[in-house]
Design a protein around this motif. Structure first.
Motif, PDB file in Angstrom:
ATOM      1  N   VAL A 146       6.036  -5.474  -4.041  1.00 19.74           N
ATOM      2  CA  VAL A 146       5.687  -6.453  -5.012  1.00 19.74           C
ATOM      3  C   VAL A 146       6.824  -6.297  -6.214  1.00 19.74           C
ATOM      4  O   VAL A 146       6.860  -7.174  -6.854  1.00 19.74           O
ATOM      5  CB  VAL A 146       4.120  -6.125  -5.561  1.00 19.74           C
ATOM      6  N   GLU A 147       6.953  -4.991  -6.539  1.00 21.30           N
ATOM      7  CA  GLU A 147       7.711  -4.677  -7.675  1.00 21.30           C
ATOM      8  C   GLU A 147       9.128  -5.314  -7.758  1.00 21.30           C
ATOM      9  O   GLU A 147       9.550  -5.983  -8.452  1.00 21.30           O
ATOM     10  CB  GLU A 147       7.683  -3.328  -8.053  1.00 21.30           C
ATOM     11  N   LEU A 167       3.279 -12.054  -1.255  1.00 20.77           N
ATOM     12  CA  LEU A 167       1.735 -12.475  -1.309  1.00 20.77           C
ATOM     13  C   LEU A 167       0.931 -11.715  -0.128  1.00 20.77           C
ATOM     14  O   LEU A 167      -0.185 -11.071  -0.333  1.00 20.77           O
ATOM     15  CB  LEU A 167       1.444 -14.016  -0.872  1.00 20.77           C
ATOM     16  N   ARG A 168       1.957 -11.324   0.932  1.00 20.27           N
ATOM     17  CA  ARG A 168       0.988 -10.543   1.993  1.00 20.27           C
ATOM     18  C   ARG A 168       1.019  -9.107   1.636  1.00 20.27           C
ATOM     19  O   ARG A 168       0.052  -8.368   1.952  1.00 20.27           O
ATOM     20  CB  ARG A 168       1.957 -10.744   3.353  1.00 20.27           C
ATOM     21  N   ALA A 169       2.211  -8.871   0.689  1.00 18.67           N
ATOM     22  CA  ALA A 169       2.103  -7.279   0.401  1.00 18.67           C
ATOM     23  C   ALA A 169       0.727  -7.078  -0.607  1.00 18.67           C
ATOM     24  O   ALA A 169       0.290  -5.967  -0.525  1.00 18.67           O
ATOM     25  CB  ALA A 169       3.587  -6.895  -0.328  1.00 18.67           C
ATOM     26  N   CYS A 170       0.498  -8.147  -1.346  1.00 14.92           N
ATOM     27  CA  CYS A 170      -0.436  -8.047  -2.283  1.00 14.92           C
ATOM     28  C   CYS A 170      -1.948  -7.896  -1.738  1.00 14.92           C
ATOM     29  O   CYS A 170      -2.462  -7.365  -1.990  1.00 14.92           O
ATOM     30  CB  CYS A 170      -0.494  -9.230  -3.382  1.00 14.92           C
ATOM     31  N   LEU A 175      -3.302  -5.438  -4.249  1.00 12.41           N
ATOM     32  CA  LEU A 175      -2.531  -5.710  -5.588  1.00 12.41           C
ATOM     33  C   LEU A 175      -2.771  -6.942  -6.195  1.00 12.41           C
ATOM     34  O   LEU A 175      -2.893  -8.055  -5.371  1.00 12.41           O
ATOM     35  CB  LEU A 175      -1.077  -5.202  -5.210  1.00 12.41           C
ATOM     36  N   ASP A 176      -2.594  -6.897  -7.413  1.00 12.53           N
ATOM     37  CA  ASP A 176      -2.396  -8.371  -8.161  1.00 12.53           C
ATOM     38  C   ASP A 176      -1.146  -8.927  -7.902  1.00 12.53           C
ATOM     39  O   ASP A 176      -0.152  -8.479  -7.880  1.00 12.53           O
ATOM     40  CB  ASP A 176      -2.743  -8.036  -9.700  1.00 12.53           C
TER      41      ASP A 176
END
Length: 991
Positions: A146-147, A167-170, A175-176
């Motif tokens: 995400v970062e 989006l999948r990682a969030c 995560l936001d």
């Protein structure tokens, strides 16, 4: 073209509407190639038809180079994804594609070339930063994904694949989602809902496809559309699914998964050491899904298990696949969890474990109801064609219900049988029986079974239930049971109970009202006769001197022995006519006049038999009811307003080119059928269902075919006169006369029923046969079989309607109506309209706005008259507004306060109906309502029915009636009426 592109980009028109508008425009051009080019260029570049390629490229060749090139790329992407270009053509375009790639370095070309089986000359371009982000995702380091993806997307915001990865990682890392500016903010929010399979799944998917359509000329929009279609696909055993191949053909970035877009001849472009060094973990994942081999130390276990399961399901051992996916179902998130369950069910199907497959699908749906189309429900149902393969499980009827709801109603028969089979096999007769076994079957399944399966449409046509009321009562009990075991949704179940009880009450009241078609308001008649005859009867009684009548005594004694239950004494006496009449005294003449007035009031008074026959049978209900089957089957159309001729029957003219003359002749046969059919109905209404009075074998020149025949004689009058000696007041005389008139009415009603069941039915059935014979010469015409099928269906339905009409002709003498809510007669009238008028099909009903004192009720005795009033008003709106039923808007504003009832009924009106003649007719009706002949006109048919409304409002239950008709400048026709309701104040209103 610019205009249409502008409409699409600005979202000022729906896509389908714009397509229709464009088709109308291109039809006028008369150039199919130009129409094909415009349609493709504006709407179909993301999925070009093979037949449209030549015309599209021809016209684009006349455009500037950039337009020509972009269109070529779009066509090639479709071709590479669908593999529609044959091998010999691929060989011919290979060199031009290599040249294009070498000279333009267009990043979209490698995906196209790989899809066509062509290896690009230039090496794959690999961005180290992007490769690192993909590797982090494969290693399940979602926070870093995400970062770092956020930095990447600042520089390349149109990288939709990276947005999806983020989006999948969030989702997996809880995560936001980072903020994104511009239109991609909406894209990202919608994608998040789709990927997580949250509430609004289909709405957001549609929004994404709309955005992709709006920006259809841009590469990111094409990729977005492919991603959404991939996410919407039904889970299948085959790998790769077609939409995944489309995704990687359109992906401008080369990764190990680009191999999905390749053919065998182009696989080497991505399956090499350079790619493996840049994407070691991702390459291992790809090997797991395509070859079943992997490097264990380099991949995250859940993701590895999923890809190994996919490989085993599509290429290897379904048992091993089932083991993988069953483990993953409880650990998955969002759409991934649904797809793992779907894959597990598909593995069970391959293993012939049908009960297990059904259970997995049902439980997955119950765990997440937002995206049912992702589950392989059709594949499961397809394996259950034969009841011999059906498992003994509560999940079976649930899966059939899901299929019927979301995919195809064609298996409704299977659903009903599965419901019936489960009920009988488990000895479940009531919902409480199932609730008692909730631990055995599982709470979620029991709730789903009760809520989704045990419904009226399923209960019908099973051996478990036979009557509509029984089915409705069962559903109400089911909702009650659901409210107890599913408290979260208890409010919804209680609302359904209230709605169903309300519908039952409306249906019950509708039946009561429809059974009250043959009615006489005795109290209203008595009230009128007291005013008219009270003084005359008192003078007669005062001056009358009793005398012996030996002739009457002899006949009475003789007739008493001959009378039967069906032919009472008074009716026998009415048929005895003396050749030589004894002289009449003044009192005899007075009494004869009194009896004649009672008879006239009973038959033709404002509240007599003819008034109710006119309002409730002859005015509209009769023709509407008998005509409905033939109108539903499109065999007849409406008459012109003038009453002469019919609206052209173009409903069957979807005929092939060259058949128009034959279909014109067929339409003429149908119009002839309509004229004959309506002729029978008109004769029934205008001639048979009329009243005729005969006194001493003399009539007043009335209709000789009338079936309501009332005979009287001087002998009968003398019998009444002798009986009158014991009467104390005129009410007792009226009761005696009314009893005799009802006896004659009962005899007449049997005659009407017999005429309907025999003569009228026979005439109508013969007209259907004549139509079938008349269409015989057109047996070769395409589509004529559908007409014959419609004739057969309408004939059967019309026979049923004749029996229904015959059932109307029973005496309705007792009024037992509870007090009711002011809206109730409107709901009953609407129900009657939809049941009797074919032209009301598709009408949403009236909008009702109430201003009613708390606890206010209308007196039960007023219900039938109010239903009559609203039926006339709603029928006028449906029949005379000049609008299609779906365009008709009726608003009813009613008020009941302090016993004052006020109503405004307003409906829209077709502009074409607003003519000088129409406005003049309304003015004539308005003026005629105040004339003395209004009562007589109320007992005639073929009019607007406003005179009937006025007479109803002048009944004894109402005071200070008013009725007004208006047309405003906005084509709104309104009727306002009101009154004070006798007895509708104080305790009655507070009851």
């Amino acid at each position: 073209m610019i205009e249409y592109i502008g409409k699409r980009v600005e979202a000022t028109g729906l896509k389908d509407y714009l397509k229709t508008e464009l088709a109308q425009l291109t039809d006028r051009l008369g150039n199919e190639d130009a129409a094909c080019y415009l349609r493709t260029k504006l709407f179909e570049l993301q999925d070009v038809r093979t037949s449209s390629v030549a015309a599209t490229l021809f016209f684009e060749a006349q455009s500037c180079a950039i337009d020509y090139y972009e269109t070529l790329i779009a066509i090639l992407q479709c071709a590479a994804s669908d593999r529609t270009i044959p091998a010999h053509m691929v060989a011919r375009i290979e060199k031009p594609l290599r040249v294009l790639h070498r000279r333009t370095a267009d990043r979209r070309l490698p995906g196209i070339m790989l899809g066509l089986g062509i290896i690009p000359e230039e090496r794959a371009v690999i961005d180290p930063q992007r490769a690192k982000i993909l590797e982090l995702y494969t290693a399940a380091q979602y926070g870093l994904v995400v970062e770092q993806s956020a930095y990447w997307l600042v520089e390349t915001p149109d990288d939709v694949a990276m947005h999806v990865l983020q989006l999948r990682a969030c989702l997996h890392g809880a995560l936001d989602v980072p903020e994104t500016p511009g239109v991609l903010s909406d894209v990202k929010k919608a994608l998040a809902v789709v990927i997580a399979a949250e509430s609004g799944f289909y709405t957001e998917a549609l929004n994404l496809l709309t955005i992709a359509d709006r920006y259809y000329g841009q590469a990111w929009a094409g990729y977005l559309g492919a991603i959404v279609r991939y996410e919407l696909r039904e889970q299948e055993a085959r790998f790769p699914p077609i939409w995944l191949r489309d995704v990687y053909v359109r992906d401008p970035n080369t990764t190990p998964f680009s191999a999905i877009a390749t053919t065998k001849s182009s696989l080497g472009y991505v399956d090499n050491e350079e790619i493996a060094r840049a994407y070691p973990r991702t390459q291992s994942i790809l090997s797991a899904v395509t070859k079943g081999v992997f490097g264990t130390s380099m991949v995250n276990d859940p993701r590895l298990a999923r890809y190994l399961g996919i490989y085993e399901l599509s290429n290897g051992d379904p048992g091993a696949a089932l083991a993988y996916f069953e483990t993953l179902v409880s650990r998955g998130l969002g759409s991934d969890r649904i797809r793992c369950a779907g894959s597990a069910a598909l593995a069970c199907l391959k293993l012939n474990q049908f009960e297990r497959a059904v259970g997995i699908v049902v439980d997955s749906y119950l765990a997440n109801v937002n995206a049912p189309s992702l589950l392989p429900i059709p594949a499961v149902v397809d394996k259950l064609k034969e009841p011999a393969n059906w498992p003994q499980s509560i999940a079976l009827p649930i899966v059939f219900e899901l299929y019927a709801t979301y995919f195809n109603r064609g298996q409704l028969t299977h659903l009903r049988y599965a419901f019936e089979r489960f009920q009988q096999a488990n000895a479940i007769g009531a919902p409480e029986d199932l609730v008692d076994r909730i631990e055995e079957f599982g709470k979620e399944r029991v709730v789903a079974y009760l809520a989704r399966v045990w419904r009226p449409e399923v209960m019908r046509q099973t051996v478990l239930y036979s009557q509509t009321r029984e089915i409705e009562d069962a559903r109400i009990r089911v909702c009650g049971a659901l409210a107890g075991i599913d408290p979260v949704n208890a409010a919804d179940y209680m609302a359904e109970i209230r709605t169903r009880i309300k519908k039952q009450e409306i249906a019950k009241a509708t039946t009561l009202v429809e059974q009250s078609k043959v009615y006489v308001d005795i109290q209203a008649i008595k009230s009128a006769l007291r005013k008219k005859l009270g003084d005359s009867y008192a003078r007669y009684k005062k001056g009358y001197q009793s005398k012996d009548d030996p002739l009457l005594d002899s006949f009475t004694e003789l007739m008493s022995e001959l009378q039967t239950k069906d032919t009472p004494l008074r009716q026998l006496l009415s048929k005895i006519h003396l050749v030589s009449q004894p002289p009449e005294t003044e009192a005899d003449v007075q009494f004869a006049a009194i009896v004649a007035e009672v008879t006239n009031e009973f038959l033709r008074g404002e509240h007599g038999l003819n008034a109710y026959l006119s309002t409730r049978v002859r005015h509209g209900a009769l023709a509407n009811t008998l005509r409905k089957p033939v109108a539903d089957e499109r065999l007849v159309t409406s008459r012109h307003e003038s009453g002469v001729g019919y609206v052209e029957n173009s409903l069957w003219k979807s005929d092939p080119v060259g058949r128009s003359e034959e279909w014109t002749r067929i339409a003429a046969r149908l119009e002839n059928f309509a004229a004959k059919f309506d002729g029978v109905v008109d004769h029934l209404r205008d001639s048979l269902l009329q009243i005729k009075v005969l006194h001493e074998l003399k009539d007043a020149g009335e209709n000789n075919e009338a079936l309501f025949v009332y005979r009287s004689s001087n002998m009968e009058r003398r019998f009444f006169q002798a009986s009158d000696q014991a009467f104390k007041d005129i009410d007792e005389l009226v009761d005696s006369c009314v009893e005799s008139l009802w006896e004659k009415t009962d005899f007449n009603l049997k005659s009407v029923q017999e005429a309907l069941e025999k003569k009228v039915r026979q005439k109508l059935m013969s007209i259907f046969d004549e139509l079938s014979d008349a269409l015989g010469p057109y047996a070769h015409v395409d589509g004529i079989n559908e007409v014959h099928n419609a004739i057969a269906r309408a004939k059967t339905a019309t026979s049923v309607q004749v029996s229904l009409v015959a059932s109307w002709f029973r005496r309705s003498e007792v009024y037992d109506r509870p007090d009711y809510a002011p809206e109730f007669p409107i709901q009953i009238a609407q129900n009657m309209i939809t049941r009797t008028m074919s032209t009301a099909k598709g009408w949403s009903g009236a909008e009702i706005q109430s201003d009613v004192s708390e606890g206010s009720r209308m007196p039960g005795r007023t219900l039938d008259a109010m239903v009559d009033i609203y039926y006339v008003l709603l029928e006028n709106a449906v029949r005379h507004s000049g609008l299609e039923s779906q365009d008709l808007s009726v608003r009813i504003q009613l008020s009941l306060r302090d016993g004052v009832y006020a109503v405004r009924v307003e409906n829209n009106w077709n502009d074409s109906k607003r003519s000088v003649e129409a406005l003049q007719r309304i003015e004539e009706v308005r003026a005629s309502l105040q004339m003395a002949q209004s009562v007589q006109r109320a007992q005639l048919e073929r009019g607007s029915g406003f005179h009937k409304i006025w007479v109803a409002l002048k009944g004894p239950s109402y005071m200070d009636p008013r009725l007004e008709l208006n047309v405003d400048a906005h084509n709104q026709f309104s009727v306002e009426f009101g009154c004070r309701i006798a007895g509708a104040e104080g305790a009655l209103l507070d009851d």
